[in-house]
Design an enzyme around this catalytic site. Structure first.
Site, mmCIF file in Angstrom:
data_model
loop_
_atom_site.group_PDB
_atom_site.id
_atom_site.type_symbol
_atom_site.label_atom_id
_atom_site.label_comp_id
_atom_site.label_asym_id
_atom_site.label_seq_id
_atom_site.Cartn_x
_atom_site.Cartn_y
_atom_site.Cartn_z
ATOM 1 N N HIS A 74 18.403 34.340 64.279
ATOM 2 C CA HIS A 74 19.664 34.545 63.576
ATOM 3 C C HIS A 74 20.833 33.940 64.332
ATOM 4 O O HIS A 74 21.782 33.435 63.722
ATOM 5 C CB HIS A 74 19.886 36.043 63.377
ATOM 6 C CG HIS A 74 21.074 36.381 62.537
ATOM 7 N ND1 HIS A 74 21.026 36.407 61.163
ATOM 8 C CD2 HIS A 74 22.346 36.705 62.874
ATOM 9 C CE1 HIS A 74 22.223 36.721 60.683
ATOM 10 N NE2 HIS A 74 23.031 36.919 61.696
ATOM 11 N N TYR A 77 19.404 29.662 65.856
ATOM 12 C CA TYR A 77 18.829 28.695 64.917
ATOM 13 C C TYR A 77 17.729 27.848 65.571
ATOM 14 O O TYR A 77 17.634 26.643 65.354
ATOM 15 C CB TYR A 77 19.924 27.773 64.371
ATOM 16 C CG TYR A 77 20.898 28.402 63.417
ATOM 17 C CD1 TYR A 77 21.662 27.612 62.564
ATOM 18 C CD2 TYR A 77 21.084 29.781 63.360
ATOM 19 C CE1 TYR A 77 22.567 28.177 61.676
ATOM 20 C CE2 TYR A 77 21.970 30.360 62.488
ATOM 21 C CZ TYR A 77 22.715 29.558 61.649
ATOM 22 O OH TYR A 77 23.607 30.119 60.768
ATOM 23 N N GLU A 118 27.248 33.598 54.294
ATOM 24 C CA GLU A 118 26.380 34.313 55.234
ATOM 25 C C GLU A 118 25.313 35.073 54.449
ATOM 26 O O GLU A 118 25.436 35.280 53.245
ATOM 27 C CB GLU A 118 27.189 35.302 56.078
ATOM 28 C CG GLU A 118 27.648 34.751 57.419
ATOM 29 C CD GLU A 118 26.553 34.764 58.482
ATOM 30 O OE1 GLU A 118 25.407 35.146 58.162
ATOM 31 O OE2 GLU A 118 26.849 34.386 59.627
ATOM 32 N N SER A 119 24.286 35.498 55.157
ATOM 33 C CA SER A 119 23.231 36.310 54.547
ATOM 34 C C SER A 119 23.245 37.710 55.145
ATOM 35 O O SER A 119 23.580 37.891 56.314
ATOM 36 C CB SER A 119 21.857 35.671 54.799
ATOM 37 O OG SER A 119 21.613 35.579 56.195
ATOM 38 N N HIS A 120 22.888 38.684 54.324
ATOM 39 C CA HIS A 120 22.699 40.052 54.797
ATOM 40 C C HIS A 120 21.464 40.608 54.106
ATOM 41 O O HIS A 120 21.492 41.676 53.499
ATOM 42 C CB HIS A 120 23.946 40.902 54.502
ATOM 43 C CG HIS A 120 24.445 41.619 55.702
ATOM 44 N ND1 HIS A 120 24.617 42.976 55.756
ATOM 45 C CD2 HIS A 120 24.778 41.166 56.936
ATOM 46 C CE1 HIS A 120 25.057 43.327 56.955
ATOM 47 N NE2 HIS A 120 25.160 42.251 57.681
ATOM 48 N N GLN A 346 30.630 47.415 62.855
ATOM 49 C CA GLN A 346 31.466 46.524 62.039
ATOM 50 C C GLN A 346 32.958 46.748 62.303
ATOM 51 O O GLN A 346 33.345 47.635 63.040
ATOM 52 C CB GLN A 346 31.154 46.760 60.562
ATOM 53 C CG GLN A 346 29.719 46.479 60.180
ATOM 54 C CD GLN A 346 29.355 45.013 60.258
ATOM 55 O OE1 GLN A 346 29.821 44.191 59.473
ATOM 56 N NE2 GLN A 346 28.518 44.662 61.211
ATOM 57 N N ASP A 528 26.275 26.186 52.764
ATOM 58 C CA ASP A 528 24.964 26.564 52.240
ATOM 59 C C ASP A 528 24.316 27.648 53.085
ATOM 60 O O ASP A 528 24.531 27.743 54.283
ATOM 61 C CB ASP A 528 24.031 25.350 52.156
ATOM 62 C CG ASP A 528 23.898 24.608 53.478
ATOM 63 O OD1 ASP A 528 24.400 25.109 54.498
ATOM 64 O OD2 ASP A 528 23.296 23.521 53.494
ATOM 65 N N ASN A 566 24.649 28.624 56.960
ATOM 66 C CA ASN A 566 23.904 29.734 57.531
ATOM 67 C C ASN A 566 22.430 29.522 57.244
ATOM 68 O O ASN A 566 22.074 28.911 56.242
ATOM 69 C CB ASN A 566 24.399 31.061 56.920
ATOM 70 C CG ASN A 566 23.613 32.262 57.403
ATOM 71 O OD1 ASN A 566 22.923 32.919 56.636
ATOM 72 N ND2 ASN A 566 23.712 32.573 58.668
#
EC number: 6.3.5.3
Length: 766
Positions: A74, A77, A118-120, A346, A528, A566
């Site tokens: 994460h 990369y 971003e991804s979650h 957070q 992307d 990401n």
């Protein structure tokens, strides 16, 4: 942590362990990685062992935990970096102003705009409300740490079939419930911080049942003078940690995101807390301090928490860092040092400030009611040193810590769908096909979700709907008293990518361009999110490589950069269930006068209808085949040079006011696109496709790229044809209450609207 032969507790007033790695064999290294939940391979552990042997000592637990974070997929990369370097990183453009935590593109002479996705995914599969909400929170921080004010959220989700009645694997949330909770989380966060969600998408497929994709994008606007770096400007600067007190939530979050979901249920610590109200004040305070010129650098505490942000900020400025970790404000008072260091609580930001400005910055945060604490400083070394109660507990070379491994993993070429193996399905009448397509979950209305989000902020010109139907791209005017528009849209087709990763990914880029052009905006930038399976499997790696190659080729030839992005890998379960390969592309475009934007709803009767672009026999991966059982077929190809040429021609015609409405041809081909335009404008159309080459089924349902349907006044026919240089075919006219195509389609607009509007809402409200 229990004492054993591989660990030894230090005799201190706080908990700290020495990890006995110097003389460890391979089995010991594997055990250490597992026991500490590092997620590192034996080879990676051997590299770390060699480093500490040269240092002449064993590492502390906090040093090992830091490496586990920094070297996770994460964060570094390690599987995708070499591919991105080969196909994407070299694409440049004079309007790229920064490639930091968010990309910054030039908007006008005085402003830039930020874009990022971003991804979650993994957290959302376990706890969808918090996963989606913190996804929004994280992407907003990425924008703010560039000095930009957030102006919009984009939320594309990939979910299992919400109407499934199949028995689900143990611990799996039903897709209907997951989608509802994810939308609730994103909605509550967006609406609380008052940032409108103006674009997004849903994609439904059973492969996302165990592995949902919750991707979130954001846009922001920044004055050139306020553009900020994500690193210190030199040694001797103060690190100020601001925002929420640090808790145990999110510990090992990046390790969790860098493995499959086999341990998801047990990995409770990877969950994140949700605090949108404090976030609003944190962002406001950061922006105020930045506008006052008091910050040298700013970075959000996302993946890896302090363990990643401090090193990256220091190394980016050619410096080192000293951190006084016991000064960090805690919510959970019993946290041990390594937990404080890697926690992903957070609503936190790290600021770098010259010593003379520290007092002023602290006063600004006090005024906003936001905690802000001095926790360290930048140094003239390239090492990070951490202290707890004046005891040094961490001392590492930053290049080694933050660099991480880079792999060229083995891959196998994907098997692609071909024309030679095509098998056409047995089909009902065209009326039945179109009605079934309109009611398909991947086509039907998303109004159930759209209506829950605040989307008409002061800067929003048009949202995701056009009239009664779907739009192509949303437009905002982010600069006060300016009519210049910023358009945003999503391009994604995982079924085409699965059938042919290279051509399918090129098609995602083409779709973004088509959507932007359809509203009159010139494509300007892409960001992307690459959602794929386990890169350690050669077939998965082959899909990723071919996908990135396709994305990069289109971007390079049409001259549109990718300033941010990401990668989210390991989106599969321990039983081998894997998502469709899913590159999610967000595109932005510029329009000089947003008042001249075009929408997809037909405007009035007796106008002409034109089809732009070439329809080819390319049925592979199409909605028709997916829905009715077709096999094989060639996946639609993209000719980037042709795309570039038609972008220019279409924008020329729109700029001259020759286009009344416009819609791109995508899922379901021409037939669905034409039906959507009728639905949106509540106007019928009569179409004659006899002059278009090919079989009827191809003309109606092929998903060939680089095509638009355009409504033009009869008075502008000649001028429009001239602007398009002979690439526009007049195929019919608007009017009436029905869609009629040749002698095979005869459907009322009212019935089509009903079929398109009801399905998702009925399921989600049922």
């Amino acid at each position: 942590m229990n004492n054993n032969k591989l660990t030894e507790k230090r005799k201190l007033t706080f908990e700290l362990y020495e990890i006995k790695i110097k003389n460890a064999d391979d089995s010991d290294l594997k055990k250490i990685s597992k026991d500490l939940s590092l997620g590192l391979s034996v080879d990676e552990m051997k590299t770390i062992k060699d480093y500490f042997k040269k240092e002449g000592r064993n590492p502390t637990d906090i040093e090992m935990q830091s490496l586990g974070q920094a070297w996770s997929e994460h964060c570094c990369y390690k599987s995708s970096k070499s591919i991105l370097k080969e196909f994407v990183f070299g694409i440049d453009h004079p309007d790229v102003m920064s490639r930091g935590d968010a990309g910054i593109m030039r908007f006008d002479k005085k402003h830039g705009y930020a874009l990022r996705i971003e991804s979650h995914n993994h957290p959302s599969a376990v706890e969808p409300y918090g996963g989606a909400a913190t996804g929004v929170g994280g992407i907003l921080r990425d924008v703010v740490c560039m000095g930009a004010e957030p102006v919009a959220i984009v939320d594309p989700f990939c979910i299992g079939m919400v109407d499934t009645e199949k028995k689900l694997p143990a611990g799996t949330i039903h897709p209907r419930d997951l989608l509802k909770k994810a939308v609730d989380g994103g909605r509550d966060y967006c609406n609380t911080v008052k940032v409108p969600a103006i674009s997004g998408a849903f994609f439904f497929d059973e492969t996302y049942t165990e592995n949902c994709l919750i991707n979130v994008g954001a846009l922001g606007i920044v004055k050139n003078k306020d553009l900020r770096n994500n690193f210190v400007s030199g040694p001797g600067e103060t690190f100020i940690l601001c925002g929420e007190p640090t808790g145990r939530d999110g510990i090992h979050g990046v390790n969790f995101a860098s493995a499959d979901l086999s341990t998801a249920v047990e990995n409770k610590g990877a969950k994140h807390g949700v605090s949108p109200i404090p976030k609003r004040f944190v962002l406001a305070a950061c922006l105020d301090a930045n506008k006052a010129g008091l910050l040298t650098g700013m970075k959000d505490l996302g993946g890896g928490g302090l363990s990643c942000v401090v090193g990256e900020m220091a190394l980016g400025g050619g410096c080192g860092a000293e951190v006084y970790l016991d000064k960090v404000p805690l919510r959970d008072k019993d946290l041990v040092p390594w937990e404080v260091w890697v926690s992903e609580t957070q609503e936190r930001m790290m600021l770098s400030v010259k010593e003379k400005n520290v007092k002023k910055v602290l006063e600004i945060f006090k005024k906003h009611g936001v905690p802000a604490t001095v926790v360290g400083k930048s140094t003239d070394t390239r090492r990070t040193k951490i202290f707890w109660e004046n005891e040094q507990i961490f001392d590492m070379d930053l290049k080694f810590l933050t660099g991480g491994p880079m792999y060229k993993r083995p891959f196998t070429a994907p098997k692609v769908s071909t024309k030679a193996k095509e098998k056409m399905p047995k089909l009902p009448s065209n009326n039945e096909i179109i009605m079934e397509m309109l009611s398909d979950l991947n086509i039907s209305s998303r109004a159930w979700a759209i209506d829950q989000f605040e989307k008409k902020g002061r800067k929003t010109v048009s949202g995701p709907m056009a009239g009664k139907g779907p739009g192509d791209a949303s437009i905002m005017t982010p600069v006060k008293d300016s009519v210049k528009g910023l358009a945003v849209t999503v391009g994604c087709n995982p079924w085409l990518v699965a059938a042919d990763p290279y051509r399918g990914s090129m098609g995602c880029m083409d779709e973004v361009c088509r959507n932007l052009v359809a509203v009159g905006a010139r494509p300007h930038a892409f960001t992307d999110c690459l959602n794929f399976g386990n890169p350690e499997k050669p077939d998965r790696m082959g899909e990723l490589r071919e996908s990135v190659r396709g994305l990069g080729e289109v971007a390079r030839i049409i001259g549109v950069p990718i300033p941010s992005g990401n990668v989210s890998l390991y989106n599969e379960s321990s039983n081998g269930a894997c998502i469709l390969p899913t590159p999610m592309v967000i595109g932005t475009g510029l329009i000089k006068d947003s008042g001249k934007a075009v929408t997809s709803d037909l405007k009035e009767k007796d106008n002409l209808i034109f089809l732009i672009g070439e329809t080819k026999d390319e049925m592979g991966g199409s909605l028709l085949f997916r829905k009715f059982g077709g096999v094989g077929g060639r996946v639609p190809d993209v000719e980037p040079a042709n795309l570039k040429s038609l972008i220019d021609s279409m924008l020329k015609a729109i700029g001259k006011g020759l286009v009344k409405s416009c819609h791109d041809c995508s899922d379901g081909g021409f037939a669905v696109a034409m039906a959507e335009m009728c639905i949106a404008g509540d106007i019928g159309a009569e179409v004659d496709l006899s002059e278009i080459a090919g079989k009827d089924v191809v003309k109606l349902y092929s998903e060939s790229h680089t095509r638009w349907i355009v409504e033009v006044s009869k008075d502008d026919e000649a001028a429009f044809k001239k602007a398009l240089g002979g690439k526009a075919a007049c195929i019919g006219k608007t009017g009436g209450t029905k869609l009629k195509i040749d002698n095979t389609v005869n459907l009322s607009v009212k019935d089509m609207l009903k079929a398109w509007k009801a399905p998702l809402s009925k399921i989600m409200k049922g």
